[in-house]
Design a protein around this motif. Sequence first.
Motif, PDB file in Angstrom:
ATOM      1  N   ASP A  39      65.493  46.284  41.374  1.00  0.00           N
ATOM      2  CA  ASP A  39      65.918  47.053  42.879  1.00  0.00           C
ATOM      3  C   ASP A  39      64.482  47.105  43.722  1.00  0.00           C
ATOM      4  OD1 ASP A  39      64.399  49.569  42.437  1.00  0.00           O
ATOM      5  OD2 ASP A  39      66.149  50.055  41.002  1.00  0.00           O
ATOM      6  N   TRP A  40      64.793  47.590  44.818  1.00  0.00           N
ATOM      7  CA  TRP A  40      63.596  47.591  45.954  1.00  0.00           C
ATOM      8  C   TRP A  40      62.497  48.835  45.359  1.00  0.00           C
ATOM      9  CZ3 TRP A  40      68.535  48.633  47.018  1.00  0.00           C
ATOM     10  CH2 TRP A  40      68.966  49.888  47.358  1.00  0.00           C
ATOM     11  N   ALA A  41      62.772  49.726  44.497  1.00  0.00           N
ATOM     12  CA  ALA A  41      62.154  50.786  44.415  1.00  0.00           C
ATOM     13  C   ALA A  41      61.051  50.513  43.051  1.00  0.00           C
ATOM     14  CB  ALA A  41      62.678  52.011  43.932  1.00  0.00           C
ATOM     15  N   GLN A  42      61.540  49.879  41.920  1.00  0.00           N
ATOM     16  CA  GLN A  42      61.135  49.912  40.689  1.00  0.00           C
ATOM     17  C   GLN A  42      60.762  48.359  40.329  1.00  0.00           C
ATOM     18  OE1 GLN A  42      63.354  50.651  37.164  1.00  0.00           O
ATOM     19  NE2 GLN A  42      64.854  51.243  38.318  1.00  0.00           N
ATOM     20  N   GLY A  43      61.452  47.469  40.869  1.00  0.00           N
ATOM     21  CA  GLY A  43      61.521  46.138  40.552  1.00  0.00           C
ATOM     22  C   GLY A  43      62.279  45.810  39.320  1.00  0.00           C
ATOM     23  N   TYR A  44      61.780  45.221  38.390  1.00  0.00           N
ATOM     24  CA  TYR A  44      62.544  44.965  36.981  1.00  0.00           C
ATOM     25  C   TYR A  44      62.556  46.246  36.098  1.00  0.00           C
ATOM     26  CZ  TYR A  44      63.724  39.992  38.094  1.00  0.00           C
ATOM     27  OH  TYR A  44      64.043  38.847  38.132  1.00  0.00           O
ATOM     28  N   GLY A  45      61.697  47.316  36.419  1.00  0.00           N
ATOM     29  CA  GLY A  45      61.575  48.552  35.728  1.00  0.00           C
ATOM     30  C   GLY A  45      60.272  48.674  35.136  1.00  0.00           C
ATOM     31  N   LEU A  46      60.299  49.658  34.039  1.00  0.00           N
ATOM     32  CA  LEU A  46      59.195  50.408  33.640  1.00  0.00           C
ATOM     33  C   LEU A  46      58.639  49.314  32.380  1.00  0.00           C
ATOM     34  CD1 LEU A  46      57.233  52.851  33.243  1.00  0.00           C
ATOM     35  CD2 LEU A  46      58.658  53.720  31.493  1.00  0.00           C
ATOM     36  N   VAL A  47      57.630  49.144  32.545  1.00  0.00           N
ATOM     37  CA  VAL A  47      56.880  47.995  31.390  1.00  0.00           C
ATOM     38  C   VAL A  47      57.181  48.699  29.898  1.00  0.00           C
ATOM     39  CG1 VAL A  47      55.446  46.754  32.761  1.00  0.00           C
ATOM     40  CG2 VAL A  47      54.726  48.625  31.619  1.00  0.00           C
ATOM     41  N   ASP A  48      57.347  47.971  28.990  1.00  0.00           N
ATOM     42  CA  ASP A  48      57.325  48.408  27.583  1.00  0.00           C
ATOM     43  C   ASP A  48      56.102  47.359  26.675  1.00  0.00           C
ATOM     44  OD1 ASP A  48      57.798  48.362  24.828  1.00  0.00           O
ATOM     45  OD2 ASP A  48      59.702  49.169  25.185  1.00  0.00           O
ATOM     46  N   ALA A  49      55.047  47.911  26.533  1.00  0.00           N
ATOM     47  CA  ALA A  49      53.897  47.274  25.822  1.00  0.00           C
ATOM     48  C   ALA A  49      54.398  46.573  24.457  1.00  0.00           C
ATOM     49  CB  ALA A  49      52.770  48.150  25.650  1.00  0.00           C
ATOM     50  N   GLU A  50      55.111  47.431  23.708  1.00  0.00           N
ATOM     51  CA  GLU A  50      55.477  46.758  22.348  1.00  0.00           C
ATOM     52  C   GLU A  50      56.296  45.569  22.504  1.00  0.00           C
ATOM     53  OE1 GLU A  50      59.033  46.021  20.593  1.00  0.00           O
ATOM     54  OE2 GLU A  50      59.247  48.245  21.149  1.00  0.00           O
ATOM     55  N   LYS A  51      57.248  45.582  23.437  1.00  0.00           N
ATOM     56  CA  LYS A  51      58.002  44.311  23.685  1.00  0.00           C
ATOM     57  C   LYS A  51      57.242  42.948  24.354  1.00  0.00           C
ATOM     58  CE  LYS A  51      62.379  46.555  23.871  1.00  0.00           C
ATOM     59  NZ  LYS A  51      62.137  47.958  23.492  1.00  0.00           N
ATOM     60  N   CYS A  52      56.506  43.499  25.320  1.00  0.00           N
ATOM     61  CA  CYS A  52      55.417  42.501  26.043  1.00  0.00           C
ATOM     62  C   CYS A  52      54.713  41.751  25.094  1.00  0.00           C
ATOM     63  CB  CYS A  52      54.516  43.156  26.973  1.00  0.00           C
ATOM     64  SG  CYS A  52      55.704  43.617  28.528  1.00  0.00           S
ATOM     65  N   VAL A  53      53.847  42.789  24.176  1.00  0.00           N
ATOM     66  CA  VAL A  53      52.923  41.871  23.332  1.00  0.00           C
ATOM     67  C   VAL A  53      53.632  41.204  22.106  1.00  0.00           C
ATOM     68  CG1 VAL A  53      51.264  42.566  21.582  1.00  0.00           C
ATOM     69  CG2 VAL A  53      51.014  43.879  23.610  1.00  0.00           C
ATOM     70  N   GLY A  54      54.866  41.689  21.904  1.00  0.00           N
ATOM     71  CA  GLY A  54      55.530  41.203  20.696  1.00  0.00           C
ATOM     72  C   GLY A  54      56.176  39.824  21.104  1.00  0.00           C
ATOM     73  N   VAL A  55      56.716  39.686  22.297  1.00  0.00           N
ATOM     74  CA  VAL A  55      57.169  38.431  22.818  1.00  0.00           C
ATOM     75  C   VAL A  55      55.972  37.660  22.916  1.00  0.00           C
ATOM     76  CG1 VAL A  55      58.225  37.272  24.803  1.00  0.00           C
ATOM     77  CG2 VAL A  55      59.079  39.163  23.838  1.00  0.00           C
ATOM     78  N   ALA A  56      54.740  37.983  23.652  1.00  0.00           N
ATOM     79  CA  ALA A  56      53.517  37.068  23.636  1.00  0.00           C
ATOM     80  C   ALA A  56      53.015  36.644  22.535  1.00  0.00           C
ATOM     81  CB  ALA A  56      52.398  37.950  24.052  1.00  0.00           C
ATOM     82  N   LEU A  57      53.095  37.475  21.031  1.00  0.00           N
ATOM     83  CA  LEU A  57      52.731  37.093  19.857  1.00  0.00           C
ATOM     84  C   LEU A  57      53.619  35.949  19.263  1.00  0.00           C
ATOM     85  CD1 LEU A  57      51.947  40.411  18.033  1.00  0.00           C
ATOM     86  CD2 LEU A  57      50.253  38.487  18.306  1.00  0.00           C
ATOM     87  N   THR A  58      54.971  36.082  19.644  1.00  0.00           N
ATOM     88  CA  THR A  58      55.971  35.146  19.331  1.00  0.00           C
ATOM     89  C   THR A  58      55.780  33.675  20.013  1.00  0.00           C
ATOM     90  OG1 THR A  58      57.630  37.168  18.861  1.00  0.00           O
ATOM     91  CG2 THR A  58      58.719  34.736  18.967  1.00  0.00           C
TER      92      THR A  58
END
Length: 782
Positions: free
Chosen positions: A496-515
């Motif tokens: 949406d126009w306020a938050q974009g896709y939402g609040l970042v989650d470091a665990e998932k971001c790093v996990g997908v990057a590692l993968t």
Amino acid sequence: MRYSRSAGTAFIVMTAFIISTPVLLIAQGTASIGPSDIRSTMDAREHLDPYLRMVLEGDQEEMRVLVRFTDWPIEDDIRSAEGLGMEHICSMQVLPAALFNGTSEQITRLSRMHWVEWIEYDGELELLMEQSLLTINATVTWNSWLEGARMAFPQIDGEGVTVAVVDTGIDAGHPDLDYGEKTIINIKSDIPGGPWYELENSDTSYGHGTHCAGTIAGNGDASAGARSGVAPAAKLIGLCVGDVGITLTNTLQGLEWVYMNSKAPNPYNIKVISNSWGGVAAEYDPQDSTSIICQKLTYENNVMVVFAMGNAGSGYHTGETLTASPTGLIPSNIGVAATERDGSGVAYFSSRGEKGKNQTYPDICAPGVKIWSAHARATEISAMSKLRGNPNPYYLAISGTSMATPHISGLAALMFQAAPSLRVSDRFEDYSGDDPEGWYGNTFNRIHEIEWIMEQTAFYIHPDGVPLSDESTDNGVPEPEDTGPTEVGWDGKKMDWAQGYGLVDAEKCVGVALTLQHLRIAYPPANQWTVKDAIEVYYGNKVFGNSVHNLSTDTLQTAWTGEFARYAQDDEGPLLVQNQSRRVWVPEGATEITIVLSYDPVNLVDRSVGELTFVVDMNDDGTFDYEHPFLGSRTSGTKEAVLLVDPSDTGGYWAIGIYGRGFRIIRPIIDREFMELRIEYSIGVALRMVLPEGGIISVAPPIPTSMVSTWEEGTPSAGYTGGTISLSGTAFHLNRMHPIEETPPPGTERSMLWLVFLIIAIAVGLLVAVLYVRKRKKQAKG
């Protein structure tokens, strides 16, 4: 960049995106309004901080407020406020702002004056940087094991990655931002086009850049790690692009420096550039100079550029008007919105995109309200914080998308450490305009894989049922009836126009990057694997999850480092509510804890002599249950104690703090801001448990915060006779980072089995038929 015209002169209007402490108005081009113009009561409310509105509606008769005026000079404005009966306490030196004491009626009348830009409540601050780290799961990421890792780093903390901060500079004299170690380059240019020169403290006027740098990668030394940045092991480069004011030329000069110094072979390994500044609201313009240099940084040098979206969202929550800065809308950049500190909603001030044009929406959001980070002394922000009663000389709390942006910059550093292969993707920035063919045909509208991962793993903050028109109580998220097709992004994910896709989650971001990194290394060719593949593997194979380490020992151990500072114990409050304590979880079954403190009592380089000791709060109630004496081992700088554990003090946290005394020879001209006694130290803690012979005892600590030091396997004690400690935690399971095998639909195995039988039966039948025919032929010949 857009221009504002006033008094016949065109000049750039740019603001550092910071609320709560209203600093760094870089240029102000508003025309004067006649003194007879008085706002209506409704209009006046828009110039009051929402929290102040609630206070004014309560029963508090008198309060202190910070008033920011429209422009200099402010002497007449102050006299006018005093004419209303308000008490003038003090004035700021750089900002057109002053602190007053007044009644609710006086403040309400003052808000109607046209020369008043903003009024906010001057209440006590709740200093909680560690809250925002927990909100985005950064502390979980740091403390998760890498199961099966064959890597050069023991954990994901930003090691080996450098972040450039284009801002008001960095005060690298701060204990968390050590000059030469943490802040490896710190340069400043006084005039547009002027030369850069190196110095320890380049943030001498505002303190804005120092605060941002601390959130990105502060090592937390002044707080024993409790107030670390998101990537505490990353390096920093500070570029001061404005002391008195930031202009477009200044910022472009900084961006160009990063571009030139991040070209291959990229000697400093600059992978991220953080920008908490921008221009007036406008859509992305590919012809802007800022757009061009940012795209060169990303597409040519693979540097992730992060920008704040702005603080103009108040009064525009419905999205009817675009309030976002164009620098955050450049497709190759990540545009960051601000949430509440706990992620419960979008900050009221955070700039919004224009409803129906999702190319103007933020990309992602992070905490930006009252964020606690490094404090640059003798600056505008520092002075305002002190006036508000903040006793802490090393950290302060302020708000703005300026404070959300460095969270994302630090997270990008963590991701680059986890996956050095991250690069520009083939996915395009969201677009719902009138020229999709032109948009998707332009390769400069592609996003980086880091942005793709952040967006697809983000937590979409849900609406609270309160209409957006009620800004005093809504959480800033559009209600379902407010949204349409443009609020659905890539892969069907909400935005949406306020938050974009939402609040970042470091665990998932790093996990997908590692993968993704693992897939590219283990299953060549590397270019066949995309972020979408990595996300499917990460979730499908449950790469992240709980883990248990069965340890053949009766001892757990942990350790940390810090930098004791004399000011840490100057306040009247107990030490454990200041900034030199750290917590350890003491499980049931613990019988003995050994604490070893090590430091150098004499430092010739720093011209200091000192002595440290430690104190322990065994039930986390803020009082000391054990104080180790100062006397003893003065020359070696080592103190040790073995403490017996009472069963009633288990199943909770122990807090271990540092106390000290000594002196330092000060050089009055050179030692300016951080001249107090400072002593680096390290603490090792060993916890012994009683194990049933040959049996197992389970230890399951709570989810860690940045104030907690986590346990690792320790050396068995002399009395260890066997048994196992089963230590629970979380882990990224690298052995699960393999392609997902296609699973046949239910019943397929049985169908395949019948098919095999049928084929065999046919083959046997054909063979029998062939043999029969041959036999008949032989008989016919015979």
